[in-house]
Motif scaffolding. Structure first.
Motif, PDB file in Angstrom:
ATOM      1  N   LEU A 291       1.020  -1.232   0.103  1.00  0.00           N
ATOM      2  CA  LEU A 291      -0.231   0.078  -0.096  1.00  0.00           C
ATOM      3  C   LEU A 291       0.868   1.194   0.108  1.00  0.00           C
ATOM      4  CD1 LEU A 291      -2.705  -0.887   2.691  1.00  0.00           C
ATOM      5  CD2 LEU A 291      -3.188  -0.645   0.334  1.00  0.00           C
ATOM      6  N   PRO A 292       0.301   2.266  -0.781  1.00  0.00           N
ATOM      7  CA  PRO A 292       1.142   3.555  -0.417  1.00  0.00           C
ATOM      8  C   PRO A 292       0.725   4.023   0.977  1.00  0.00           C
ATOM      9  CG  PRO A 292      -0.898   3.630  -1.723  1.00  0.00           C
ATOM     10  CD  PRO A 292      -0.704   2.525  -1.792  1.00  0.00           C
ATOM     11  N   THR A 293       1.911   5.016   1.426  1.00  0.00           N
ATOM     12  CA  THR A 293       1.661   5.482   2.743  1.00  0.00           C
ATOM     13  C   THR A 293       0.311   5.872   3.179  1.00  0.00           C
ATOM     14  OG1 THR A 293       4.174   5.997   2.644  1.00  0.00           O
ATOM     15  CG2 THR A 293       2.553   7.276   4.330  1.00  0.00           C
ATOM     16  N   HIS A 294      -0.189   6.773   2.266  1.00  0.00           N
ATOM     17  CA  HIS A 294      -1.295   7.242   3.113  1.00  0.00           C
ATOM     18  C   HIS A 294      -2.708   6.271   2.993  1.00  0.00           C
ATOM     19  CE1 HIS A 294      -1.720   7.195  -1.644  1.00  0.00           C
ATOM     20  NE2 HIS A 294      -3.224   7.172  -1.395  1.00  0.00           N
ATOM     21  N   LEU A 295      -2.481   5.321   2.733  1.00  0.00           N
ATOM     22  CA  LEU A 295      -3.542   4.218   2.632  1.00  0.00           C
ATOM     23  C   LEU A 295      -2.985   3.244   3.848  1.00  0.00           C
ATOM     24  CD1 LEU A 295      -4.479   3.059  -1.000  1.00  0.00           C
ATOM     25  CD2 LEU A 295      -5.634   4.711   0.381  1.00  0.00           C
ATOM     26  N   LYS A 296      -1.982   3.184   4.112  1.00  0.00           N
ATOM     27  CA  LYS A 296      -1.454   2.369   5.229  1.00  0.00           C
ATOM     28  C   LYS A 296      -2.103   2.923   6.263  1.00  0.00           C
ATOM     29  CE  LYS A 296       2.787   0.227   4.033  1.00  0.00           C
ATOM     30  NZ  LYS A 296       4.424   0.075   4.073  1.00  0.00           N
ATOM     31  N   LYS A 297      -2.024   4.047   6.728  1.00  0.00           N
ATOM     32  CA  LYS A 297      -2.382   4.908   7.957  1.00  0.00           C
ATOM     33  C   LYS A 297      -3.988   4.889   7.887  1.00  0.00           C
ATOM     34  CE  LYS A 297       0.253   6.406   9.953  1.00  0.00           C
ATOM     35  NZ  LYS A 297       0.996   5.717  11.100  1.00  0.00           N
ATOM     36  N   CYS A 298      -4.418   4.987   6.914  1.00  0.00           N
ATOM     37  CA  CYS A 298      -6.049   4.933   6.905  1.00  0.00           C
ATOM     38  C   CYS A 298      -6.745   3.554   7.499  1.00  0.00           C
ATOM     39  CB  CYS A 298      -6.668   5.356   5.613  1.00  0.00           C
ATOM     40  SG  CYS A 298      -6.404   6.982   5.187  1.00  0.00           S
ATOM     41  N   PHE A 299      -5.753   2.475   6.795  1.00  0.00           N
ATOM     42  CA  PHE A 299      -5.983   1.124   7.351  1.00  0.00           C
ATOM     43  C   PHE A 299      -5.844   0.808   8.712  1.00  0.00           C
ATOM     44  CE2 PHE A 299      -4.402  -3.278   7.759  1.00  0.00           C
ATOM     45  CZ  PHE A 299      -5.402  -3.819   7.704  1.00  0.00           C
ATOM     46  N   GLU A 300      -4.799   1.177   8.944  1.00  0.00           N
ATOM     47  CA  GLU A 300      -4.178   1.207  10.540  1.00  0.00           C
ATOM     48  C   GLU A 300      -5.416   1.558  11.569  1.00  0.00           C
ATOM     49  OE1 GLU A 300      -0.418   2.651  10.992  1.00  0.00           O
ATOM     50  OE2 GLU A 300       0.534   1.369   9.486  1.00  0.00           O
ATOM     51  N   TYR A 301      -6.004   2.877  11.296  1.00  0.00           N
ATOM     52  CA  TYR A 301      -6.902   3.333  12.167  1.00  0.00           C
ATOM     53  C   TYR A 301      -8.015   2.610  12.312  1.00  0.00           C
ATOM     54  CZ  TYR A 301      -9.744   7.142  14.071  1.00  0.00           C
ATOM     55  OH  TYR A 301     -10.600   7.682  14.645  1.00  0.00           O
ATOM     56  N   CYS A 302      -8.283   1.684  11.455  1.00  0.00           N
ATOM     57  CA  CYS A 302      -9.457   0.776  11.765  1.00  0.00           C
ATOM     58  C   CYS A 302      -9.292  -0.252  12.840  1.00  0.00           C
ATOM     59  CB  CYS A 302      -9.778   0.025  10.499  1.00  0.00           C
ATOM     60  SG  CYS A 302     -10.375   0.957   9.017  1.00  0.00           S
ATOM     61  N   ALA A 303      -8.114  -0.243  13.314  1.00  0.00           N
ATOM     62  CA  ALA A 303      -7.862  -1.206  14.591  1.00  0.00           C
ATOM     63  C   ALA A 303      -8.663  -0.578  15.693  1.00  0.00           C
ATOM     64  CB  ALA A 303      -6.196  -1.119  14.973  1.00  0.00           C
ATOM     65  N   LEU A 304      -9.170   0.686  15.759  1.00  0.00           N
ATOM     66  CA  LEU A 304     -10.073   1.149  16.740  1.00  0.00           C
ATOM     67  C   LEU A 304     -11.578   0.299  16.796  1.00  0.00           C
ATOM     68  CD1 LEU A 304     -10.609   3.370  18.454  1.00  0.00           C
ATOM     69  CD2 LEU A 304     -11.340   4.881  16.906  1.00  0.00           C
ATOM     70  N   GLN A 327      -4.020  13.590   2.685  1.00  0.00           N
ATOM     71  CA  GLN A 327      -3.079  14.464   2.273  1.00  0.00           C
ATOM     72  C   GLN A 327      -4.130  15.807   1.565  1.00  0.00           C
ATOM     73  OE1 GLN A 327      -0.929  12.437  -0.633  1.00  0.00           O
ATOM     74  NE2 GLN A 327       0.203  11.309   0.869  1.00  0.00           N
ATOM     75  N   ARG A 328      -3.874  16.934   1.769  1.00  0.00           N
ATOM     76  CA  ARG A 328      -4.401  18.076   1.169  1.00  0.00           C
ATOM     77  C   ARG A 328      -4.408  18.003  -0.384  1.00  0.00           C
ATOM     78  NH1 ARG A 328      -6.112  21.657   4.567  1.00  0.00           N
ATOM     79  NH2 ARG A 328      -5.490  21.587   6.480  1.00  0.00           N
ATOM     80  N   PRO A 329      -5.620  18.503  -1.032  1.00  0.00           N
ATOM     81  CA  PRO A 329      -5.534  17.998  -2.455  1.00  0.00           C
ATOM     82  C   PRO A 329      -4.703  19.416  -3.234  1.00  0.00           C
ATOM     83  CG  PRO A 329      -7.707  19.000  -1.581  1.00  0.00           C
ATOM     84  CD  PRO A 329      -6.850  18.456  -0.511  1.00  0.00           C
ATOM     85  N   ARG A 330      -3.911  18.802  -4.023  1.00  0.00           N
ATOM     86  CA  ARG A 330      -3.410  19.801  -4.828  1.00  0.00           C
ATOM     87  C   ARG A 330      -4.218  20.561  -5.854  1.00  0.00           C
ATOM     88  NH1 ARG A 330       1.985  16.144  -6.284  1.00  0.00           N
ATOM     89  NH2 ARG A 330       2.599  15.567  -4.104  1.00  0.00           N
ATOM     90  N   GLN A 331      -5.189  20.047  -6.369  1.00  0.00           N
ATOM     91  CA  GLN A 331      -6.116  20.665  -7.108  1.00  0.00           C
ATOM     92  C   GLN A 331      -7.197  21.500  -6.216  1.00  0.00           C
ATOM     93  OE1 GLN A 331      -7.792  17.917  -9.787  1.00  0.00           O
ATOM     94  NE2 GLN A 331      -5.934  17.792 -10.952  1.00  0.00           N
ATOM     95  N   HIS A 332      -7.437  22.800  -6.448  1.00  0.00           N
ATOM     96  CA  HIS A 332      -8.378  23.528  -5.660  1.00  0.00           C
ATOM     97  C   HIS A 332      -9.630  23.179  -5.460  1.00  0.00           C
ATOM     98  CE1 HIS A 332      -9.650  27.033  -3.393  1.00  0.00           C
ATOM     99  NE2 HIS A 332     -10.614  27.347  -4.440  1.00  0.00           N
ATOM    100  N   MET A 333     -10.193  22.690  -6.749  1.00  0.00           N
ATOM    101  CA  MET A 333     -11.742  22.064  -7.021  1.00  0.00           C
ATOM    102  C   MET A 333     -11.954  20.623  -6.406  1.00  0.00           C
ATOM    103  SD  MET A 333     -12.730  24.570  -8.548  1.00  0.00           S
ATOM    104  CE  MET A 333     -14.352  24.049  -8.962  1.00  0.00           C
ATOM    105  N   THR A 334     -10.744  20.055  -5.802  1.00  0.00           N
ATOM    106  CA  THR A 334     -11.053  18.950  -4.972  1.00  0.00           C
ATOM    107  C   THR A 334     -11.122  19.132  -3.495  1.00  0.00           C
ATOM    108  OG1 THR A 334      -9.877  17.636  -6.931  1.00  0.00           O
ATOM    109  CG2 THR A 334     -10.259  16.687  -4.719  1.00  0.00           C
ATOM    110  N   SER A 335     -12.140  18.871  -2.686  1.00  0.00           N
ATOM    111  CA  SER A 335     -12.207  19.002  -1.496  1.00  0.00           C
ATOM    112  C   SER A 335     -11.500  17.923  -0.488  1.00  0.00           C
ATOM    113  CB  SER A 335     -13.689  18.833  -1.065  1.00  0.00           C
ATOM    114  OG  SER A 335     -14.226  17.641  -1.225  1.00  0.00           O
ATOM    115  N   MET A 336     -11.188  18.108   0.786  1.00  0.00           N
ATOM    116  CA  MET A 336     -10.508  17.153   1.513  1.00  0.00           C
ATOM    117  C   MET A 336     -11.597  15.990   1.555  1.00  0.00           C
ATOM    118  SD  MET A 336      -7.714  17.904   3.013  1.00  0.00           S
ATOM    119  CE  MET A 336      -7.666  17.349   4.852  1.00  0.00           C
ATOM    120  N   LYS A 337     -12.911  15.927   1.641  1.00  0.00           N
ATOM    121  CA  LYS A 337     -13.620  15.017   1.855  1.00  0.00           C
ATOM    122  C   LYS A 337     -13.584  13.971   0.684  1.00  0.00           C
ATOM    123  CE  LYS A 337     -18.356  13.610   3.684  1.00  0.00           C
ATOM    124  NZ  LYS A 337     -18.629  12.817   2.734  1.00  0.00           N
TER     125      LYS A 337
END
Length: 578
Positions: A291-304, A327-337
């Motif tokens: 997994l890329p780093t950002h997906l690893k962290k999201c998956f790990e959080y599911c241990a909760l 990660q904050r979107p680089r494109q302004h039109m893309t929201s965090m959610k």
């Protein structure tokens, strides 16, 4: 094609926060800043190897726990520094009383290290020393440097250059969202079966996922190119030992990259050599490590969350945002959610989540994947299960409890000792609305003490708390708070101190039937991006709502005599939900 970033799951997300919040060394002692960056870099280059070895090596596991604890402490401290600097700048700006002082005050906006609280500096020294001591042990533990890093050159560049280079780690790649592909990944009922398939059925299931869309002629004949892939693929399928979930997960992983070199790398991964009897399935560890780093962290959080939990995409994405895992979107039109939702979709495509077969719009995680998340991040998560629960440890960051039956989680006072706590979250094992009770003589006093002692909370949910009638004023102590959910409580008013929560992103007061108004200074929540007050008696919007430039989701919108014209700006960039 998505960039699969090796290693760095421990520290790279911290570097991004460090860059955002400390763009210059003027806000921190330069020597400590340099030592912190160097220590994190030295840890990051062996993180990949440590993750592989910690499954079978107790000493490496303990080292890794110490590293994660130190990095989480550093994240909190960096945020505190940013809060203090922002507060100092705001106070200076507000003290401006005449134009003759303008130049003088603007010069004061460059906050010097001396303005940082001495207690924070002392804590920073402790964190740096702890991380440096852990760095000194990496050679003793025989941890190997990730080949993706040029370790030999790290002392030849400045900490600022290191920071700039490491900020590129974990770049977000494209995420496939075609409904047909999602359907392929999740359609098989075999994914929930624990029985083992024979060799022929194993290969059929594996090939269905590994070669779909890779070579349309596969079902009829093999080309010279795919014959080589078939040879490697059969070796990989054999290593899955007939387990359907493993065959599907690895098949989906290989389908994402048709490079024969990539297939051979997966086939030769050290993770296949996990000791017999280990509860972690080697194929799933291989899938996780890819997994890329950002997906690893999201998956790990599911241990909760407990086994069998029904995940709601919207809720989980908001929690990921609150924990700075997006990660904050680089494109302004893309929201965090939207970015968070793309992460979730990507984890579906990789078989880490599957749609529930019983409840529409809910998702489940296989027990074997849950075991994997617990083995990686479980030491930092605590789920209250009554008397059989163990005590929380000093490194506990996330607390949850089940409240399917009306009642209260006894022993909440033990939370007061978990001063590093980031998450307080009631959960239900069903998709129905849940209710629970604090059941104390004065729940306001209980919460007031919680807010005073657990100041690092980022996620606070009191959703469904039936005896919650008032929120203590010292909610303003929770300077790190990103997510506040007071839905289905009996509160009638929100304290003004709520508006001092600079980092607050999500505010939910849905179905608070006694709530008649929102705080007048709501516009000061400059980072607010999700506001849900549907099902309340609120009929008038606070003034200056147009200043909430980060607001992405709004449940309701009222225009009345008390509203100013700046509110009209909201309709340009806000998504309205019901």
């Amino acid at each position: 094609m998505e960039l699969e970033t090796p290693g760095g799951a421990i520290a790279s997300s911290f570097f991004e926060a460090l860059i955002d919040k400390l763009s210059s060394a003027e806000t921190m002692d330069e020597n400590l800043h340099s030592r912190l960056i160097t220590a994190l870099f030295s840890i990051n280059v062996v993180a990949d190897d440590a993750e592989k070895k910690q499954i079978d090596n107790f000493h490496v596991k303990e080292w890794l726990l110490g590293v994660k604890d130190g990095v989480l402490d550093a994240q909190d401290l960096v945020e505190e520094i940013h809060i203090q600097v922002s507060k100092s700048k705001q106070e200076v700006a507000e003290s401006q009383t005449s134009s003759t002082r303008t130049n003088q005050l603007l010069g004061m906006l460059n906050v010097s290290p001396s303005s940082i609280d001495k207690n924070i500096v002392s804590r920073l020294k402790e964190i740096v020393q702890k991380l440096e001591s852990l760095v000194s042990l990496k050679d003793v533990l025989l941890l190997n440097v990730n080949h993706g890093f040029n370790a030999g050159s790290r002392m030849l560049i400045s900490p600022k250059m290191m920071t700039k280079q490491l900020s590129l780690i974990g770049a977000q790649g494209e995420v496939a969202t075609r409904s047909g592909e999602v359907a392929l990944v999740t359609a098989s009922d075999q994914i929930h079966q624990l029985h083992h398939l024979d060799e022929e059925d194993s290969w059929t299931l594996f090939a269905k996922h590994a070669f779909h869309g890779f070579d349309d002629s596969y079902a009829v004949s093999w080309t010279k190119k795919t014959t080589l892939h078939e040879k490697v693929g059969k070796k990989v399928a054999d290593k899955c030992k007939g387990l359907p979930l493993a065959l599907i997960a690895i098949g989906n992983l290989l389908r994402r990259n048709s490079s024969l070199q990539h297939w051979e790398k997966i086939s030769e991964s050290d993770a296949w050599d996990l000791a017999e009897g280990n509860r972690i399935v080697p194929a799933l560890m291989v899938s996780y490590q890819s997994l890329p780093t950002h997906l690893k962290k999201c998956f790990e959080y599911c241990a909760l969350f407990p086994k069998g939990y029904l995940y709601e995409k919207d809720q989980l994405c908001l929690l990921w945002m609150a924990e700075n895992l997006i990660q904050r979107p680089r494109q302004h039109m893309t929201s965090m959610k939207e970015v968070a939702e793309s992460y979730f979709n990507d984890l579906i495509l990789r078989s880490f989540f599957q749609p529930s077969t019983k409840y529409r719009n809910y998702f489940v995680m296989h027990d074997l994947h849950h075991d994997l998340s617990k083995s990686i991040f479980g030491e930092f998560c605590f789920t209250w299960e009554g008397r059989k629960s163990k005590n929380m440890t000093s490194i506990t960051r996330h607390f949850s409890f089940l409240c399917d039956e009306i009642g209260s989680p006894k022993g909440l006072e033990t939370l007061f000792d978990a001063k590093k706590l980031r998450t307080f979250l009631p959960l239900s094992m069903t998709c129905f609305e849940y209710q629970w009770l604090l059941c104390f003589n004065s729940n306001k006093l209980l919460l007031s003490e919680l807010f005073s002692k657990c100041k690092r909370l980022r996620v606070l949910s009191l959703c469904g708390c039936m005896d919650m009638i008032e929120l203590p004023d010292n909610i303003g102590n929770l300077k790190h708070l990103h997510h506040l959910d007071l839905s289905r409580t009996k509160i009638s008013k929100l304290p003004d101190t709520l508006c001092s929560l600079h980092y607050l992103q999500t505010l939910k007061v849905r179905d608070c039937q006694f709530l008649e108004e929102l705080p007048m200074n709501l516009h000061k929540l400059v980072n607010l991006c999700y506001l849900d007050f549907s099902g309340t008696k609120v009929t008038v919007m606070p003034k200056e709502m147009g200043k909430l430039k980060n607001l992405e989701v709004l449940s309701s919108f009222y225009v009345g005599k008390g509203n100013d014209s700046s509110m009209m700006d909201l309709s340009v960039y806000v998504y309205f939900v019901t």
